[in-house]
Design a protein around this motif. Structure first.
Motif, PDB file in Angstrom:
ATOM      1  N   LYS A  29     -16.182  -8.970 -47.594  1.00 20.97           N
ATOM      2  CA  LYS A  29     -15.168  -8.020 -48.035  1.00 20.97           C
ATOM      3  C   LYS A  29     -14.524  -7.382 -46.815  1.00 20.97           C
ATOM      4  O   LYS A  29     -15.225  -7.016 -45.872  1.00 20.97           O
ATOM      5  CB  LYS A  29     -15.796  -6.920 -48.890  1.00 20.97           C
ATOM      6  CG  LYS A  29     -16.366  -7.403 -50.189  1.00 20.97           C
ATOM      7  CD  LYS A  29     -16.992  -6.256 -50.956  1.00 20.97           C
ATOM      8  CE  LYS A  29     -17.676  -6.772 -52.202  1.00 20.97           C
ATOM      9  NZ  LYS A  29     -18.434  -5.732 -52.883  1.00 20.97           N
ATOM     10  N   ILE A  72     -13.065  -4.164 -45.550  1.00 20.73           N
ATOM     11  CA  ILE A  72     -13.094  -2.753 -45.927  1.00 20.73           C
ATOM     12  C   ILE A  72     -11.836  -2.039 -45.439  1.00 20.73           C
ATOM     13  O   ILE A  72     -11.225  -1.275 -46.173  1.00 20.73           O
ATOM     14  CB  ILE A  72     -14.354  -2.067 -45.357  1.00 20.73           C
ATOM     15  CG1 ILE A  72     -15.626  -2.816 -45.805  1.00 20.73           C
ATOM     16  CG2 ILE A  72     -14.407  -0.610 -45.746  1.00 20.73           C
ATOM     17  CD1 ILE A  72     -15.808  -2.906 -47.294  1.00 20.73           C
ATOM     18  N   ILE A 125     -12.774  -3.838 -40.254  1.00 23.93           N
ATOM     19  CA  ILE A 125     -14.148  -3.569 -40.676  1.00 23.93           C
ATOM     20  C   ILE A 125     -14.421  -4.491 -41.854  1.00 23.93           C
ATOM     21  O   ILE A 125     -13.747  -4.428 -42.886  1.00 23.93           O
ATOM     22  CB  ILE A 125     -14.357  -2.101 -41.088  1.00 23.93           C
ATOM     23  CG1 ILE A 125     -14.114  -1.187 -39.887  1.00 23.93           C
ATOM     24  CG2 ILE A 125     -15.770  -1.900 -41.648  1.00 23.93           C
ATOM     25  CD1 ILE A 125     -14.206   0.290 -40.213  1.00 23.93           C
ATOM     26  N   ALA A 126     -15.387  -5.392 -41.675  1.00 23.29           N
ATOM     27  CA  ALA A 126     -15.753  -6.362 -42.701  1.00 23.29           C
ATOM     28  C   ALA A 126     -17.188  -6.120 -43.134  1.00 23.29           C
ATOM     29  O   ALA A 126     -18.041  -5.750 -42.318  1.00 23.29           O
ATOM     30  CB  ALA A 126     -15.594  -7.784 -42.170  1.00 23.29           C
ATOM     31  N   GLU A 127     -17.457  -6.325 -44.416  1.00 23.35           N
ATOM     32  CA  GLU A 127     -18.811  -6.157 -44.954  1.00 23.35           C
ATOM     33  C   GLU A 127     -19.341  -7.509 -45.407  1.00 23.35           C
ATOM     34  O   GLU A 127     -18.678  -8.221 -46.165  1.00 23.35           O
ATOM     35  CB  GLU A 127     -18.791  -5.181 -46.129  1.00 23.35           C
ATOM     36  CG  GLU A 127     -20.180  -4.871 -46.665  1.00 23.35           C
ATOM     37  CD  GLU A 127     -20.133  -3.831 -47.759  1.00 23.35           C
ATOM     38  OE1 GLU A 127     -20.311  -2.645 -47.436  1.00 23.35           O
ATOM     39  OE2 GLU A 127     -19.889  -4.221 -48.908  1.00 23.35           O
ATOM     40  N   GLN A 186     -23.959  -5.285 -44.802  1.00 23.77           N
ATOM     41  CA  GLN A 186     -23.806  -4.822 -43.421  1.00 23.77           C
ATOM     42  C   GLN A 186     -22.334  -4.816 -43.056  1.00 23.77           C
ATOM     43  O   GLN A 186     -21.591  -5.733 -43.404  1.00 23.77           O
ATOM     44  CB  GLN A 186     -24.573  -5.729 -42.457  1.00 23.77           C
ATOM     45  CG  GLN A 186     -26.060  -5.718 -42.676  1.00 23.77           C
ATOM     46  CD  GLN A 186     -26.769  -6.608 -41.668  1.00 23.77           C
ATOM     47  OE1 GLN A 186     -26.150  -7.370 -40.941  1.00 23.77           O
ATOM     48  NE2 GLN A 186     -28.084  -6.485 -41.622  1.00 23.77           N
ATOM     49  N   ARG A 187     -21.922  -3.768 -42.333  1.00 25.82           N
ATOM     50  CA  ARG A 187     -20.528  -3.648 -41.919  1.00 25.82           C
ATOM     51  C   ARG A 187     -20.395  -3.930 -40.424  1.00 25.82           C
ATOM     52  O   ARG A 187     -21.201  -3.466 -39.628  1.00 25.82           O
ATOM     53  CB  ARG A 187     -19.989  -2.264 -42.245  1.00 25.82           C
ATOM     54  CG  ARG A 187     -19.854  -2.030 -43.719  1.00 25.82           C
ATOM     55  CD  ARG A 187     -19.222  -0.711 -44.019  1.00 25.82           C
ATOM     56  NE  ARG A 187     -19.039  -0.569 -45.461  1.00 25.82           N
ATOM     57  CZ  ARG A 187     -18.343   0.387 -46.015  1.00 25.82           C
ATOM     58  NH1 ARG A 187     -17.773   1.313 -45.266  1.00 25.82           N
ATOM     59  NH2 ARG A 187     -18.218   0.446 -47.314  1.00 25.82           N
ATOM     60  N   LEU A 232     -17.507  -4.254 -37.062  1.00 28.02           N
ATOM     61  CA  LEU A 232     -16.187  -4.016 -36.501  1.00 28.02           C
ATOM     62  C   LEU A 232     -15.787  -5.276 -35.746  1.00 28.02           C
ATOM     63  O   LEU A 232     -16.507  -5.733 -34.850  1.00 28.02           O
ATOM     64  CB  LEU A 232     -16.208  -2.807 -35.555  1.00 28.02           C
ATOM     65  CG  LEU A 232     -14.887  -2.456 -34.893  1.00 28.02           C
ATOM     66  CD1 LEU A 232     -13.834  -2.080 -35.936  1.00 28.02           C
ATOM     67  CD2 LEU A 232     -15.079  -1.329 -33.893  1.00 28.02           C
ATOM     68  N   ARG A 286     -16.735 -10.082 -32.458  1.00 28.90           N
ATOM     69  CA  ARG A 286     -17.537  -9.003 -33.051  1.00 28.90           C
ATOM     70  C   ARG A 286     -17.694  -7.924 -32.002  1.00 28.90           C
ATOM     71  O   ARG A 286     -18.263  -8.131 -30.934  1.00 28.90           O
ATOM     72  CB  ARG A 286     -18.908  -9.543 -33.466  1.00 28.90           C
ATOM     73  CG  ARG A 286     -19.806  -8.471 -34.036  1.00 28.90           C
ATOM     74  CD  ARG A 286     -21.142  -9.096 -34.477  1.00 28.90           C
ATOM     75  NE  ARG A 286     -22.061  -8.068 -34.856  1.00 28.90           N
ATOM     76  CZ  ARG A 286     -23.130  -7.706 -34.137  1.00 28.90           C
ATOM     77  NH1 ARG A 286     -23.410  -8.328 -33.017  1.00 28.90           N
ATOM     78  NH2 ARG A 286     -23.914  -6.745 -34.556  1.00 28.90           N
ATOM     79  N   GLN A 291     -21.660  -3.279 -34.849  1.00 26.25           N
ATOM     80  CA  GLN A 291     -22.035  -3.013 -36.240  1.00 26.25           C
ATOM     81  C   GLN A 291     -21.680  -1.573 -36.564  1.00 26.25           C
ATOM     82  O   GLN A 291     -21.893  -0.672 -35.748  1.00 26.25           O
ATOM     83  CB  GLN A 291     -23.519  -3.269 -36.456  1.00 26.25           C
ATOM     84  CG  GLN A 291     -23.899  -3.326 -37.904  1.00 26.25           C
ATOM     85  CD  GLN A 291     -25.280  -3.938 -38.101  1.00 26.25           C
ATOM     86  OE1 GLN A 291     -25.863  -4.477 -37.156  1.00 26.25           O
ATOM     87  NE2 GLN A 291     -25.789  -3.860 -39.304  1.00 26.25           N
ATOM     88  N   VAL A 292     -21.151  -1.316 -37.745  1.00 23.65           N
ATOM     89  CA  VAL A 292     -20.723   0.000 -38.153  1.00 23.65           C
ATOM     90  C   VAL A 292     -21.794   0.597 -39.074  1.00 23.65           C
ATOM     91  O   VAL A 292     -22.254  -0.057 -39.998  1.00 23.65           O
ATOM     92  CB  VAL A 292     -19.359  -0.067 -38.904  1.00 23.65           C
ATOM     93  CG1 VAL A 292     -18.948   1.297 -39.377  1.00 23.65           C
ATOM     94  CG2 VAL A 292     -18.308  -0.675 -38.002  1.00 23.65           C
TER      95      VAL A 292
END
Length: 91
Positions: free
Chosen positions: A49, A51, A64-66, A70-71, A73, A83, A86-87
């Motif tokens: 997804k 975000i 920002i992808a999930e 886990q998200r 950046l 990459r 991680q957010v």
């Protein structure tokens, strides 16, 4: 040209215009159906997804992808996707 020649030309032009109209109608319907669930190949939910995204100028974007809860950046540019981190959690 005699009247039978004119009839043949008129009939040919009418046939071509009907065929052209049918092709335009088919293109319109295909474009409309492509946006529906019927037009999608994979009707299931995607595990990835997006975000949020923010253009950074030029052809650079932060995303920002999930994935699986886990998200991440991501930096997206003409050269590829990187990459950044991680957010919302430790790496």
């Amino acid at each position: 040209m005699d009247s039978s020649g004119l009839d043949l030309v008129a009939s040919s032009l009418l046939s071509l215009s009907v065929l052209f109209g049918v092709l335009l109608g088919a293109m319109f319907l295909l474009r409309r159906l492509r946006a529906t669930a019927w037009g999608r190949r994979n009707a299931g939910p995607s595990p990835i997804k997006i975000i949020a995204s923010r253009a950074m100028g030029g052809q650079n974007t932060l995303v920002i992808a999930e994935v699986e809860g886990q998200r991440f950046l991501l930096g997206v540019s003409r050269g590829g996707i990187a990459r950044i981190g991680q957010v919302g959690g430790d790496e």
